[in-house]
Enzyme design. Sequence first.
Site, PDB file in Angstrom:
ATOM      1  N   LYS A 163       0.807  -1.218   0.000  1.00 48.12           N
ATOM      2  CA  LYS A 163       0.000   0.000   0.000  1.00 48.12           C
ATOM      3  C   LYS A 163       0.844   1.274   0.000  1.00 48.12           C
ATOM      4  O   LYS A 163       0.474   2.257  -0.642  1.00 48.12           O
ATOM      5  CB  LYS A 163      -0.972   0.016   1.180  1.00 48.12           C
ATOM      6  N   THR A 164       1.983   1.257   0.697  1.00 48.13           N
ATOM      7  CA  THR A 164       2.817   2.469   0.737  1.00 48.13           C
ATOM      8  C   THR A 164       3.343   2.793  -0.655  1.00 48.13           C
ATOM      9  O   THR A 164       3.368   3.951  -1.070  1.00 48.13           O
ATOM     10  CB  THR A 164       3.994   2.284   1.721  1.00 48.13           C
ATOM     11  N   ASP A 209      -3.754   8.078   4.577  1.00 49.72           N
ATOM     12  CA  ASP A 209      -3.272   6.720   4.850  1.00 49.72           C
ATOM     13  C   ASP A 209      -3.869   6.224   6.169  1.00 49.72           C
ATOM     14  O   ASP A 209      -4.239   7.029   7.031  1.00 49.72           O
ATOM     15  CB  ASP A 209      -1.740   6.749   4.941  1.00 49.72           C
ATOM     16  N   GLU A 210      -3.950   4.915   6.355  1.00 45.18           N
ATOM     17  CA  GLU A 210      -4.471   4.292   7.589  1.00 45.18           C
ATOM     18  C   GLU A 210      -5.826   4.886   7.975  1.00 45.18           C
ATOM     19  O   GLU A 210      -6.079   5.231   9.138  1.00 45.18           O
ATOM     20  CB  GLU A 210      -3.463   4.467   8.749  1.00 45.18           C
ATOM     21  N   ARG A 259       2.057 -10.752  10.302  1.00 46.97           N
ATOM     22  CA  ARG A 259       3.423 -10.213  10.437  1.00 46.97           C
ATOM     23  C   ARG A 259       4.449 -11.245   9.968  1.00 46.97           C
ATOM     24  O   ARG A 259       5.593 -10.911   9.683  1.00 46.97           O
ATOM     25  CB  ARG A 259       3.753  -9.856  11.902  1.00 46.97           C
TER      26      ARG A 259
END
Length: 689
Positions: free
Chosen positions: A30-31, A213-214, A582
Amino acid sequence: MLENLNEMQLKAVKHKDGPLLILAGAGSGKTRVLTTRIAYLIEQGVSSSNILAITFTNKAAKEMKERIEKLVGKTSIWASTFHSFGVRILRENYEKLGYKNNFVIMDSDDSLTLVKKILKDLGYDPKRFSPYMIRNKISSNKSEFIMPEEYKKYVHGEEDDIVYKVYKKYQEILFKNNSVDFDDLLILPIRLFKENPEVLDFYQEKYKYILVDEYQDTNEAQYLLIKMLASKYRNIACVGDNDQSIYAFRGANYKNILNFEKDYPDAEVIMLEQNYRSTKTILEAANSVIKNNNFRKDKNLWSDNETGDKITFYKSYDEVDEVFYIIRKIKDLISSGASYKDIAVLYRTNAQSRVFEQEMLKQNLPFRIIGSFYFYSRKEIKDLLAYLRLIHNTDDDISLLRCINTPKRGIGPKTISEIEQSASFYNTSMFEAIKDGKALEFKNIILKLREELSSCSLTEFIDKVLDLSGMKEALKAEKSLEADIRLENLEEFKSVTKNFEERVGIISLEEFLLEVSLVSDIEEYKDDDNRVTLMTVHSVKGLEYPYVFIAGAEEGIFPHKNSYGPDELEEERRLMYVAITRAMKKLYITAAKKRMLYGVESPSVISRFVKEINPDLIEEPQKDKIKVVKKEKRVHDTDQEYNYGDKVEHDTYGLGVVIEVTNTILTVAFNKNIGIKKILKNHKSIRKV
């Protein structure tokens, strides 16, 4: 710029005008999509000065700007956190809100100091009405855009009434002093826009393209601010993942992302479901857990990565066996070529870290703790140890100085200075020099605790210290997440004393403090990045590790015992989803059949989240076969009666004579080199001769 983007990433980058919601699953890049989209807008002729990019940390904002400028060169884009953006608006429009140009921003400590002053001025006892609790209530009301007069409608009972009075006075003083707090950095721009349509229009023209974002982590004030700015051109792109919304305790409302299409019915919704991080097995496990949540956008992570190993689920005997198993597996990974920095151990509560710290120190495994202090370095643990050291040795001025006003009991620097001068003049300890006032009340607490020590176990004694000192009451009164975590850590300290007593059988504050000193003093952590990472699941968001252990997958721990309402349970499941995703190569999950937590040992039930994982994805290792040497059963270990004058033998101290008997404790006189010891009556180390 567009090379190596997958089909959905490309679609998100190339969308130009109109509302856009990018639902970006864990590890879906996404970044990269966000920064490439901004760079692409600039290449398509959008002026960088017309772009506003909002994220949640200064570090993320800085990295975003650097990545964009690598793609298109120097820009005028405004990339910042919500609060930094709020400061910019206030700096440019302070006079319209009645402020002067030299307004100051108070941090959370300043806010707390002000709340304390107001409470005192209004004549309320800070022991009854916690300043921390009041400050937190003021902050949560502000983030929900509820100002004092509106909060007045919700007043029910004395506590609410006091919060209202303090809140009202707090706002008046802030304005009078030309000050704002962190919450004002969000709500004042909203007020500015509502009262000055021309100012809102100016910023709408300035920021025609907005990216957030987020988005799942936005609270009410952040949501309103962005909605107002985007209402004219509607070129708003929000990136987030409702399945990774885990900050409700900070006021985040995951429904903001779920309601995006209601706010913008013509929005284009793009799902980024291809994961570049984890194996197929790990992703399938994550999907099988999160699909049990009702309030979510349905998406399914997939990957072109290898299938990978099955998830290892180990059911340990207890929390020590759990830690030993994880340490063994870590050593196996290192032997196979992994680095310590490739490994993370995750747990739901800070208190769980203690056993890991203790055993890793003993076995010389390098580790670091993220998002928290080491157990014995935490303020509340240091405060408790200061009490214990002073109780053991009233000449310990350093410990006295630490705990004399902890919790706050009205003993200020002036009083302490007078005690120090008196002690110096009469050549005594500070404790001896205390003669009157609030300090004498403190002295009497310590003397009372010294008496109590002779009649109970160390674990029971910790409860008495926490109660009589006021530490437990003060933290409960705060009614905040931070205070709850501190209370959990103090309760977990009872596991330390319980383990000590069960291992050595003696009730000796002196020997216990010596042992704790050895554990806490060997914590020489070097600036070496190659260490195993220990952290809570909340702290691991946004990070990834090749090898991940999730410890304590039991009902009451994960999900947490305070999270059994429908909304809270869904948030706990999102936390487990975050934990699972993770892991890149291999995931281990552990649970204990019984666990000592907060000084109490109780049987455990495996977490429902483990049961939600497809069993075909899980392997359970065979328990290590440990050779058990049968010992002759000692009947007297549990039911032997002792009387004054009985001769006994202790495994460590040898022969002795019983000089006092209570329900649970024997006081035994050994030879003069050892002296008198208090021993748990039925401990395996002692027997009648």
